[in-house]
Design an enzyme around this catalytic site. Structure first.
Site, PDB file in Angstrom:
ATOM      1  N   ASP A   6     -49.426  30.517  44.189  1.00 32.43           N
ATOM      2  CA  ASP A   6     -49.262  29.604  43.062  1.00 32.43           C
ATOM      3  C   ASP A   6     -48.015  30.053  42.291  1.00 32.43           C
ATOM      4  OD1 ASP A   6     -49.719  27.641  41.289  1.00 32.43           O
ATOM      5  OD2 ASP A   6     -51.430  28.602  40.286  1.00 32.43           O
ATOM      6  N   MET A   7     -47.009  29.194  42.218  1.00 28.76           N
ATOM      7  CA  MET A   7     -45.785  29.550  41.501  1.00 28.76           C
ATOM      8  C   MET A   7     -46.096  29.673  40.009  1.00 28.76           C
ATOM      9  SD  MET A   7     -43.736  29.849  43.974  1.00 28.76           S
ATOM     10  CE  MET A   7     -42.290  30.258  42.993  1.00 28.76           C
ATOM     11  N   ASP A 100     -46.140  23.190  43.908  1.00 29.67           N
ATOM     12  CA  ASP A 100     -45.998  24.616  43.587  1.00 29.67           C
ATOM     13  C   ASP A 100     -47.190  25.450  44.028  1.00 29.67           C
ATOM     14  OD1 ASP A 100     -47.791  23.569  41.837  1.00 29.67           O
ATOM     15  OD2 ASP A 100     -47.014  24.580  40.066  1.00 29.67           O
ATOM     16  N   GLU A 101     -47.900  24.971  45.037  1.00 30.22           N
ATOM     17  CA  GLU A 101     -49.155  25.632  45.383  1.00 30.22           C
ATOM     18  C   GLU A 101     -49.425  25.453  46.871  1.00 30.22           C
ATOM     19  OE1 GLU A 101     -53.669  24.895  44.022  1.00 30.22           O
ATOM     20  OE2 GLU A 101     -52.147  23.985  42.766  1.00 30.22           O
TER      21      GLU A 101
END
Lengths: 385, 372
Positions: A6-7, A100-101
């Site tokens: 996860d960013m 983003d995941e």
């Protein structure tokens, strides 16, 4: 073992990356008017209680020092692509959940890349080197625990739950952390005296089914350390949508329809790009009082034509009698099937609809867009914007 | 109101109105029946606000009046009532007493004045049709129904038209779901006075209800007036509010190819299609029909399940045709056809296929192929 990557505050971090002046400051990405919602907030802003999906005006109240920047989706997508490609080097089993995941199933990769913790460290280093951003990684034998683990040490965290620790971890896991437990379910669970996931084991299956429905069954499985969901690479999009908060609340249906046309076009563009047709078209409206309604229709012949999507969305809008002004309108499609799947033809289409012209327009616009970018060509109705 | 009525007179009608009163409307009282005394008995009314029903039945009337009573509960009480004679007695505040000397129910009624008025339509020009003929016509068109959330009039409704030609007069019903079409005719002698009028769209749901009221024999009167369809039979009247909208021009999609007339045994073809549809799923509904010289090969491919193939000897001499259809559509049609042999007429892989009986030409089914 499963990895969940996860960013950290992705959009906001990208803004800080591209604009050094923003670093260390409260960056809030979202619509720039007071009417939108927060898409992402930097960790500096989160300290003030700003979080995503919060209305902008509220974020302004909470964080007076906040710097509000409009989102640049193209840029985020570009970086996301790089990151996902990098993840693909570790295993082909990459499930991209969102921009983003992602989940990685590295069970078969340990011989090549070392033990899970090493792989996770390696990934973090690579991402840092390649795009200069940090992420948080959760490592666990099952998917939902990997997701929970990635959230435990944010930002720039790494949390590993080993197989032997799973029962102890589940016994102490606050129930609201379990994916799928929203406000309502949480309240219901609290009433039943369930505060941690381990408490689920005190109830027989029947009671759980009765009180919580299907989700009760899922919770029981999770509590037993079973998560049947697998990392599904190349998971096709399940839906496509486009929505917009209006500059001003309105009841003006012709105006709303002009937004729908633009949105239908965008949705159709995505469908064609991903080679899908959609079976269900959904109109989403948010009222001035934030009350939200959706209306959908399932059509016999799945479509990817902007005209059809527009026509159905517009007729759903025609049928809806709003009591309050509308502040947000959007159109979405779901029930996606591949373009390769045969489609039932329409008996009356050829004569009554003259759809062919629209298909051509759609295709031509697509070609021009491909060559010259998204703003090179637009429908005439929007010339005045 | 105080009456005595025979179970045999009451039970059939109560069974028939359950479809109407069981439908959800935005008025709570439509789950009720309105029972009123008349000169010689009682009248019973039911409505779902689109379709209204009213019938008169014999009863011993001791005192006049009217009641509104829950249709479902009343039906259950009467169905299992132990004796022939049932007495109904309205006591105060819309309470209704039902019973005989041994059985007694007290049921909360509703205010009969709140019951929606079922329009009285007068001076209707009726034409006559046999119950079983109308019933078969309805069965042949209601097999074609669209998605439940498709609210377009021509999908939700059945087109009814009267065609006056030199040699004959026709009462026709047509239905479509956008992909297929069913057309059924009732043919009258040229001397029959079939009243003229424009084509109208009747809600499918209403016609399904009509079918429940049709007996095995005896004529019914059919008329159109004031945006309504009126059907009368032995003291029972059904009024259906017509749908507003237009029906697509359908005659020019019925294109017959001169060459490709193929006769098939209905039962054998039906069984073949049933076997071929076993592998179909939500995403893969189609099977491929391969017409070559004197042979029809049907293949079905579903990437998620597997494949199947079956062939059949036919009489066919045209250019080979490969075309994909949803076999379900053929099965529906073959199920309502009466002839033992059916005639299919096919042009190519883009034009609709026509299906009718070998002898009976009053029914025609039109099925659009799928795009491969």
């Amino acid at each position: 073992m499963i990895l969940h990557i996860d960013m950290d505050a992705f959009y906001a971090s990208v803004e800080q990356l591209d604009n050094p002046w923003l670093r260390g400051k409260c960056v809030i990405v979202g619509g720039t008017s007071n009417r939108g919602v927060v898409s992402a907030a930097s960790y500096e802003a989160r300290k003030f209680g700003v979080h995503s999906a919060m209305p902008i005006f509220q974020a302004k109240q909470k964080c007076s020092k906040g710097i509000f920047v409009p989102p640049r989706m193209e840029r985020y997508k570009e970086i996301s692509k790089k990151i996902m490609a990098l993840l693909g080097e570790f295993t082909p089993l990459v499930e991209v959940v969102s921009i983003d995941e992602a989940y990685l199933d590295i069970s078969a990769s340990t011989l090549l890349h070392g033990d899970p913790e090493d792989i996770a460290m390696h990934i973090k280093r690579k991402i840092k080197e390649s795009v200069n951003l940090t992420c948080s990684i959760g490592v666990a034998p099952i998917k939902f625990l990997a997701k929970i683990a990635s959230d435990m040490n944010k930002p720039n965290g790494l949390t590993v739950i080993l197989a032997d620790d799973v029962p102890r971890f589940i016994d102490a896991l606050p129930i609201q952390k379990v994916p799928g437990v929203g406000k309502k379910t949480f309240r219901q669970l609290q009433l039943m005296g369930i505060n941690v996931l381990g408490d689920i084991n005190k109830f027989p299956e029947n009671t759980l089914l009765e009180r919580l429905g299907k989700f009760g069954k899922r919770l029981q499985e999770l509590a037993a350390g079973n998560d049947r969901s697998r990392v599904a690479p190349d998971s096709r999009h399940k839906s496509v949508s486009s929505e917009r908060t209006l500059g001003e609340d309105t009841r003006d249906k012709p105006l709303l329809k002009r937004y729908l046309l633009k949105q239908a076009e965008e949705v159709a563009w995505h469908l064609r790009k991903s080679g899908c047709r959609a079976r269900t078209i959904t109109l989403k409206l948010k009222h001035a009082d934030f009350r939200q309604v959706t209306r959908s229709i399932t059509i016999a012949t799945p479509t990817q034509s902007s005209k059809k999507i527009y026509r159905h969305a517009a007729s759903l809008l025609d049928d809806y009698k709003p009591l309050k002004k509308i502040r947000l309108i959007g159109v979405g499609v779901s029930g996606l099937i591949s373009r390769e799947v045969p489609v039932q033809m329409d008996l009356f289409e050829r004569r009554s609809e003259k759809d062919n012209g629209w298909t051509k327009v759609d295709q031509t616009m697509e070609n021009i867009t491909k060559k010259f970018g998204r703003d090179a060509i637009k429908r005439a109705t929007f010339g005045d914007e | 109101m105080k009456i005595t009525i025979k179970k045999n007179d009451l039970l059939p009608v109560l069974a028939k109105v359950q479809g109407l009163t069981g439908r959800k409307t935005n008025l709570a009282i439509t789950t009720n029946l309105l029972i009123k005394t008349t000169d010689s008995g009682i009248s019973i009314s039911a409505t779902d606000l689109e379709t209204g029903f009213e019938g008169v039945y014999p009863a011993d009337v001791e005192s006049q009046g009217s009641i509104a009573i829950n249709s479902r509960k009343f039906y259950e009480i009467v169905r299992d009532f132990p004796s022939q004679e049932i007495s109904l007695n309205e006591i105060e505040n819309h309470w209704i007493e039902i019973g005989n000397e041994h059985v007694e129910y007290h049921i909360v009624g509703m205010n009969p004045d709140d019951f929606p008025e079922i329009p009285k339509i007068e001076e209707v020009e009726f034409f006559e049709i046999e119950s079983n003929v109308l019933s078969k016509m309805i069965e042949k068109v209601v097999i074609v129904s669209g998605a439940t959330d498709d609210k377009r009039a021509h999908i939700m409704g059945i087109y009814a038209e009267r065609i006056i030609k030199d040699k004959q007069k026709i009462f026709r019903l047509v239905s479509t779901d956008g992909s297929r079409l069913s057309k059924v005719d009732c043919i009258y002698d040229k001397n029959y006075r079939l009243p003229e009028g424009p084509g109208v769209i009747i809600p499918k749901k209403g016609l399904v209800e009509v079918n429940k009221f049709l007996d095995a024999e005896g004529p019914v009167q059919v008329g159109f007036k004031d945006n309504s369809l009126i059907i009368i039979k032995d003291g029972e009247t059904i009024i259906i509010r017509l749908l507003e909208g237009s029906f697509p021009e359908y005659t020019d999609i019925i294109v017959k190819s001169k060459k490709n007339n193929i006769y098939l045994d209905r039962q054998l073809f039906l069984m073949m299609l049933k076997r071929m549809s076993i592998l179909s799923s939500e995403d893969y509904k189609g099977v491929i029909f391969n017409f070559t010289e004197d042979k029809l090969v049907i293949t079905s491919t579903n990437p998620d399940i597997g494949e199947s193939k079956e062939d059949m000897v036919i009489e066919f001499r045209g250019e080979p045709i490969t075309v994909m259809f949803n076999p379900r559509f053929f099965i529906d049609t073959l199920n309502v056809l009466d002839d033992e042999k059916v005639l299919i007429n096919i042009v190519n892989e883009e034009k609709p296929c026509l299906i009718e009986g070998e002898k009976d030409k009053t029914y025609l089914s039109v099925i659009m192929p799928m795009r491969i």
